[in-house]
Write an enzyme that holds these catalytic residues in place. Structure first.
Site, PDB file in Angstrom:
ATOM      1  CE1 TYR A 188       5.146 -14.326  -1.484  1.00 20.14           C
ATOM      2  CE2 TYR A 188       4.441 -16.510  -2.146  1.00 20.14           C
ATOM      3  CZ  TYR A 188       5.282 -15.433  -2.301  1.00 20.14           C
ATOM      4  OH  TYR A 188       6.260 -15.464  -3.257  1.00 20.14           O
ATOM      5  NE  ARG A 199      10.068 -18.483   3.804  1.00 21.68           N
ATOM      6  CZ  ARG A 199      10.442 -19.017   2.641  1.00 21.68           C
ATOM      7  NH1 ARG A 199      11.701 -18.955   2.264  1.00 21.68           N
ATOM      8  NH2 ARG A 199       9.574 -19.620   1.855  1.00 21.68           N
ATOM      9  NE  ARG A 243      -5.192   3.977  -0.636  1.00 26.70           N
ATOM     10  CZ  ARG A 243      -4.583   3.234  -1.541  1.00 26.70           C
ATOM     11  NH1 ARG A 243      -5.228   2.270  -2.130  1.00 26.70           N
ATOM     12  NH2 ARG A 243      -3.329   3.462  -1.868  1.00 26.70           N
ATOM     13  CE  LYS A 283      -1.052   7.404  -7.298  1.00 28.14           C
ATOM     14  NZ  LYS A 283      -0.337   7.684  -6.043  1.00 28.14           N
ATOM     15  CD  GLU A 323       8.387   9.644  -3.743  1.00 24.24           C
ATOM     16  OE1 GLU A 323       7.465  10.321  -4.222  1.00 24.24           O
ATOM     17  OE2 GLU A 323       8.685   8.508  -4.149  1.00 24.24           O
ATOM     18  CG  LEU A 342       4.254   8.910  -8.043  1.00 30.36           C
ATOM     19  CD1 LEU A 342       4.220   7.648  -8.904  1.00 30.36           C
ATOM     20  CD2 LEU A 342       3.035   8.955  -7.141  1.00 30.36           C
TER      21      LEU A 342
HETATM   22  N1  PMP Z   1       4.865  10.326  -3.881  1.00 29.41           N
HETATM   23  C1  PMP Z   1       4.255   9.196  -3.501  1.00 29.41           C
HETATM   24  C2  PMP Z   1       5.084   8.031  -3.080  1.00 29.41           C
HETATM   25  C3  PMP Z   1       2.845   9.138  -3.473  1.00 29.41           C
HETATM   26  O1  PMP Z   1       2.232   8.005  -3.087  1.00 29.41           O
HETATM   27  C4  PMP Z   1       2.091  10.289  -3.827  1.00 29.41           C
HETATM   28  C5  PMP Z   1       0.592  10.268  -3.734  1.00 29.41           C
HETATM   29  N2  PMP Z   1       0.003   9.712  -4.844  1.00 29.41           N
HETATM   30  C6  PMP Z   1       2.780  11.435  -4.254  1.00 29.41           C
HETATM   31  C7  PMP Z   1       4.164  11.421  -4.255  1.00 29.41           C
HETATM   32  C8  PMP Z   1       2.045  12.681  -4.700  1.00 29.41           C
HETATM   33  O2  PMP Z   1       1.454  12.451  -5.957  1.00 29.41           O
HETATM   34  P1  PMP Z   1       0.107  13.220  -6.409  1.00 29.41           P
HETATM   35  O3  PMP Z   1       0.397  14.684  -6.331  1.00 29.41           O
HETATM   36  O4  PMP Z   1      -0.126  12.753  -7.803  1.00 29.41           O
HETATM   37  O5  PMP Z   1      -0.982  12.834  -5.453  1.00 29.41           O
END
Ligand code: PMP
Length: 287
Positions: free
Chosen positions: A33, A52, A100, A147, A180, A205
């Site tokens: 934006y 920009r 998605r 999340k 992760e 997460l």
């Molecule tokens: N890490 C990230 C960054 C994610 O987006 C997800 C998917 N939700 C997970 C780990 C796995 O989480 P879950 O087992 O709750 O789907």
């Protein structure tokens, strides 16, 4: 007087203006934006703002939704319709509406363009008495435990993986450890049979599947350790796999082109997947 917004080619009543729920800006923060100040009916620094915008779009490989000349016209038309003399024009561009998926859409999608305006008093009205500031540690964005829908870094990582023929990206921190996946938690089985996944803190997460798998591993009496593991250790591991609500337990057979174990899904990952599927089939079906 009705206030207008511009949404994908139309000037619409601001109160009724809306975008599609599958817009990637809304779903994944996959957009950019600009905000341009307006004073006495004049745009301030329009050119560097649009430069920009051009740069931001190019960085994300999003096409201009309309030509630059057209955008300049739309800005002016919206200002005229809203009789904007002092205030702001917001220009938002997203990758558009698509089914998605973190990675970019594989079929062409038209970027979405939204413009809104905001009336405000002359800026100098607020400047008179001065303002206070409060210091905050700059954590942008070190809260991977939330999340959030601000998934742009995950989107870019997943896209890079896909462009390299990989299903998932494994994210590596400054210490060389795998945190992760872009949308999954990461696991390895070491050469001495330990099941390892990174501990939870603000760096990852706390996956729900990860948590369930911990208790399944427990009931199978597997040796389970939560600790960081390096990319090098992962490449040397006996097995590797990922977990998420979408992928359940999915064996990883290659990391950066290097074969993990014997290059086939390992027994631990296969066993945990079976257990997880069994766990998933317990309880009453809703549909
Ligand atoms: N890490 C990230 C960054 C994610 O987006 C997800 C998917 N939700 C997970 C780990 C796995 O989480 P879950 O087992 O709750 O789907």
């Amino acid at each position: 007087m009705a206030r207008y917004a511009y949404v994908n080619g139309r000037y619409v009543d601001h109160r009724l203006a809306s975008v599609h729920i599958e817009d990637r800006g809304y779903q994944l923060a996959d957009g950019v934006y600009e905000v341009v100040g307006i004073r006495d009916g004049r745009l301030i620094d329009e050119e560097p703002h649009l430069d920009r915008l051009d740069r931001s779009l190019r960085e994300l490989r999003i096409d201009w939704p309309v030509g630059r000349k057209t955008l300049e016209f739309v800005i002016r038309e919206l200002m005229r319709r809203n009789r904007l003399r002092d205030g702001l024009v917001y220009i938002q561009v997203t990758r558009g509406v698509a089914r998605r998926d973190h990675a970019f859409p594989t079929t062409p999608v038209k970027p979405a363009l939204v413009l809104t305006t905001k009336n405000s008093k002359r800026a100098e009205a607020d400047a008179g008495a001065g303002v206070a500031v409060k210091s905050q540690r700059d954590i942008r964005w070190e809260r991977c435990d939330i999340k959030t829908v601000a998934l742009l870094p995950n989107v870019l990582a997943k896209q890079a993986a896909r462009e390299n023929g990989a299903y998932e990206a494994w994210l590596v921190d400054d210490a060389g450890c795998v945190t992760e996946g872009a949308s999954t938690n990461a696991w390895i089985v070491t050469t001495n049979g330990e099941l390892v996944t990174r501990h939870t803190d603000n760096g990852i997460l706390a996956g729900i599947t990860r948590h369930t798998l911990k208790s399944l591993a427990d009931s199978l009496q597997l040796k389970f350790v939560e600790r960081p593991f390096s990319l090098a250790e992962a490449k040397q591991a006996r097995e590797a796999f990922i977990t998420s609500a979408t992928s359940f337990v999915t064996p990883v057979v290659k990391i950066d082109g290097e074969t993990v174990g014997d290059g086939r899904p390992g027994p631990t990952a296969r066993r945990l997947r079976e257990e997880y599927v069994r766990f998933a089939s317990v309880g009453e079906a809703v549909t």
